[in-house]
Design a protein around this motif. Structure first.
Motif, short mmCIF file in Angstrom:
data_model
loop_
_atom_site.label_atom_id
_atom_site.label_comp_id
_atom_site.label_asym_id
_atom_site.label_seq_id
_atom_site.Cartn_x
_atom_site.Cartn_y
_atom_site.Cartn_z
N GLN A 335 27.41 30.78 50.65
CA GLN A 335 27.69 31.72 49.22
C GLN A 335 27.81 30.78 48.17
O GLN A 335 28.55 29.54 48.37
CB GLN A 335 28.76 32.53 49.42
CG GLN A 335 28.54 33.66 50.52
CD GLN A 335 29.65 34.78 50.41
OE1 GLN A 335 30.27 35.06 49.41
NE2 GLN A 335 29.78 35.20 51.74
N ASP A 336 27.39 31.04 46.83
CA ASP A 336 27.63 30.25 45.71
C ASP A 336 28.69 31.00 44.95
O ASP A 336 28.75 32.09 44.36
CB ASP A 336 26.45 30.15 44.85
CG ASP A 336 26.78 29.45 43.65
OD1 ASP A 336 27.65 29.19 43.40
OD2 ASP A 336 25.64 29.10 43.00
N PHE A 337 29.88 30.37 45.09
CA PHE A 337 31.31 31.08 44.58
C PHE A 337 31.42 31.20 43.27
O PHE A 337 32.18 31.78 42.55
CB PHE A 337 32.47 30.40 45.08
CG PHE A 337 32.24 30.40 46.85
CD1 PHE A 337 32.84 31.63 47.23
CD2 PHE A 337 32.34 29.21 47.42
CE1 PHE A 337 32.94 31.67 48.61
CE2 PHE A 337 32.43 29.34 48.93
CZ PHE A 337 32.74 30.56 49.38
N ASP A 351 41.68 44.94 42.61
CA ASP A 351 41.39 44.47 41.23
C ASP A 351 41.18 43.03 41.09
O ASP A 351 42.16 42.44 40.31
CB ASP A 351 42.78 45.14 40.66
CG ASP A 351 42.65 44.93 39.07
OD1 ASP A 351 41.58 45.04 38.51
OD2 ASP A 351 43.74 44.76 38.26
N LEU A 352 40.36 42.64 41.82
CA LEU A 352 39.96 41.21 41.78
C LEU A 352 38.93 40.90 40.61
O LEU A 352 37.53 41.69 40.93
CB LEU A 352 39.49 40.56 43.09
CG LEU A 352 40.56 40.32 44.43
CD1 LEU A 352 39.93 39.76 45.35
CD2 LEU A 352 41.49 39.31 43.77
N ASP A 353 39.06 40.08 39.79
CA ASP A 353 37.75 39.66 38.87
C ASP A 353 37.22 38.52 39.71
O ASP A 353 37.66 37.17 39.47
CB ASP A 353 38.65 39.31 37.66
CG ASP A 353 37.34 38.74 36.54
OD1 ASP A 353 36.15 38.75 36.97
OD2 ASP A 353 37.69 38.49 35.59
N LEU A 354 35.94 38.70 40.25
CA LEU A 354 35.18 37.73 40.80
C LEU A 354 34.51 36.64 39.81
O LEU A 354 34.20 35.54 40.47
CB LEU A 354 34.22 38.30 41.74
CG LEU A 354 34.59 39.25 42.81
CD1 LEU A 354 33.57 39.65 43.78
CD2 LEU A 354 35.60 38.51 43.69
N GLN A 364 36.81 29.25 47.79
CA GLN A 364 36.46 28.20 48.26
C GLN A 364 37.42 27.50 49.06
O GLN A 364 37.19 27.17 50.28
CB GLN A 364 35.90 27.37 47.14
CG GLN A 364 35.75 25.95 47.34
CD GLN A 364 34.34 25.82 48.04
OE1 GLN A 364 33.63 26.61 47.69
NE2 GLN A 364 34.11 25.10 49.38
N ASP A 365 38.64 27.71 48.88
CA ASP A 365 39.98 27.29 49.32
C ASP A 365 39.93 27.92 50.74
O ASP A 365 40.23 27.28 51.74
CB ASP A 365 41.32 27.23 48.69
CG ASP A 365 41.19 26.58 47.47
OD1 ASP A 365 40.45 25.39 47.31
OD2 ASP A 365 42.30 26.79 46.51
#
Length: 436
Positions: A335-337, A351-354, A364-365
């Motif tokens: 995946q390209d984060f 409520d995550l802003d990707l 990534q971590d």
């Protein structure tokens, strides 16, 4: 007060469990079937009207869904399709106040009026197909498959077969059975419509299945003879521990909290970012594949030789689990984060802003933690894992930093070198002027 609240929470949980047990059939339905109850009151008056008026409304709602799909509003489009479907496929509830009193299987009556008019079947087939597309876009894979199942009972359609295949394989938790079923769907679609798009997806799915297949357990005859002739030797080989000659910086790494709790069952992350097939496979996954093909297979062969069926079965299940871990982690690593997908249900839920760089870095971590967990586990099994690119770069930085810290500083010599350099530059300039 805290004790009272705790008792109340326990009572609510028990009550909720009891209610769910009384509506198991309803709870097992896909979301578009449940919609037949949720929209039941809305269309009570419409159902009293002539069939043409009802069909016209169903067609109108279908068209509204089509328009929303063109705008990329898949969630809203799905709702319009659910409404269209529920005009002739709905659930009646004996309890008029069911929204407050609850839903119970014994109160429900399932009604399907598809036989009233041939046009209903045509509308339903198209609605279910487009509904499956919406669910697929919204990552509601189970509902997408159910919509396709119902559509295919009405009509054999290559588009529906194709979408059901995607719903089976797009899910990050897809296993071998899902991919095998998807291949059957894609082959059925290709038999009806031999297009390049279907053929490409069919080939891709077959390649993915081959990756997931359990490693081939067929050994050369000489190896099998070795096992039969000297099983103790094979047992010793399978238990041999490969010692690393140097101490790596990850020796002191502690398992992440998730790994300590769930071990291999932590990889339930849904795909939230676009895939980049150009990214390299992490060295940890390459080594895991080698570990399965050698040590795991050797152990399995030894257990088979001993005719220990119970342990052999456990070993096969464990190997299958390892293969699933490898495939899942590889898909996450690809995946390209920096390129998030749209309309991720879990992102909305929490409520995550990707698109937030901090959130992308957290993903990534987490991937690096998973790989470090796997690296540590492999080493504990006696498997030597080469350093990853990140570890090599980290080591170079450490050495560079140590050299800078250990390098003696001498201001006088630094100034002298600087003066000499400036002098050389000045003489060069004067020489060039004289030449002119």
């Amino acid at each position: 007060m805290n004790e009272f609240n705790q008792l109340m929470q326990q009572a609510v949980a028990i009550k909720s469990s009891e209610v769910k047990n009384q509506r198991k059939k309803f709870e097992a339905l896909p979301v578009f079937m449940k919609a037949g109850l949720y929209y039941w009151n809305e269309f009570i008056e419409l159902r009293k009207k002539q069939i043409d008026e009802r069909i016209a409304m169903s067609e109108q709602l279908k068209q509204q869904g089509n328009d929303l799909i063109k705008e990329g509003k898949y969630s809203k489009a799905a709702h319009e399709y659910e409404k269209s479907l529920s005009i002739f496929l709905y659930i009646e509830n004996k309890r008029l106040n069911w929204k407050n009193e609850g839903i119970f299987d014994e109160d429900l009556k399932y009604v399907d009026e598809i036989d009233l008019d041939p046009r209903i079947k045509d509308i339903r087939t198209k609605v279910l197909s487009n509904m499956a597309l919406c669910y697929l876009k919204e990552k509601q894979f189970s509902d997408a498959i159910s919509a396709c199942d119902m559509a295919l009972k009405l009509e054999s359609n290559p588009k529906v077969y194709f979408r059901r295949a995607l719903a089976r394989t797009t899910n990050l938790n897809a296993d071998e059975n899902d991919f095998e079923a998807a291949i059957i769907d894609l082959q059925a679609a290709y038999d009806i419509d031999p297009s390049d798009e279907i053929k490409k997806e069919l080939d891709k799915t077959q390649r993915e299945l081959n990756k997931m297949k359990r490693v081939d357990l067929k050994f050369s005859q000489s190896f099998i003879n070795d096992i039969k002739n000297s099983p103790q030797k094979i047992q010793e080989t399978s238990q041999q521990c490969v010692q690393d000659e140097e101490t790596d910086s990850d020796e002191d790494y502690e398992y992440s909290e998730d790994w300590q709790t769930y071990k291999f069952n932590t990889l339930l992350q849904e795909p939230s970012f676009e895939l980049d097939e150009r990214k390299d496979v992490p060295i940890e996954l390459i080594e895991l594949q080698k570990f399965i093909e050698t040590k795991c297979v050797q152990t399995l062969k030894y257990l088979d030789h001993l005719k220990d069926d119970t342990q052999s079965l456990k070993q096969r299940e464990f190997m299958s689990l390892l293969m699933k871990v490898r495939v899942k982690l590889e898909r996450i690593a690809k995946q390209d984060f920096s390129r998030p997908l749209e309309n991720i249900p879990s992102a909305k839920k929490f409520d995550l802003d990707l698109k937030d760089p901090a959130v992308q870095q957290e993903f990534q971590d987490q991937l690096q933690k998973n790989l470090m967990d796997l690296r540590k586990w492999l080493r504990e099994q006696g498997w030597k894992v080469p350093k990853s690119k990140q570890q090599i770069l980290r080591k170079i930085q450490q050495i560079s930093q140590q050299n800078q810290e250990n390098q003696p500083t001498n201001t006088k010599w630094d100034i002298l070198v600087l003066v000499i350099c400036i002098g050389i530059v000045i003489m060069s300039v004067i020489y060039n002027i004289q030449e002119l």
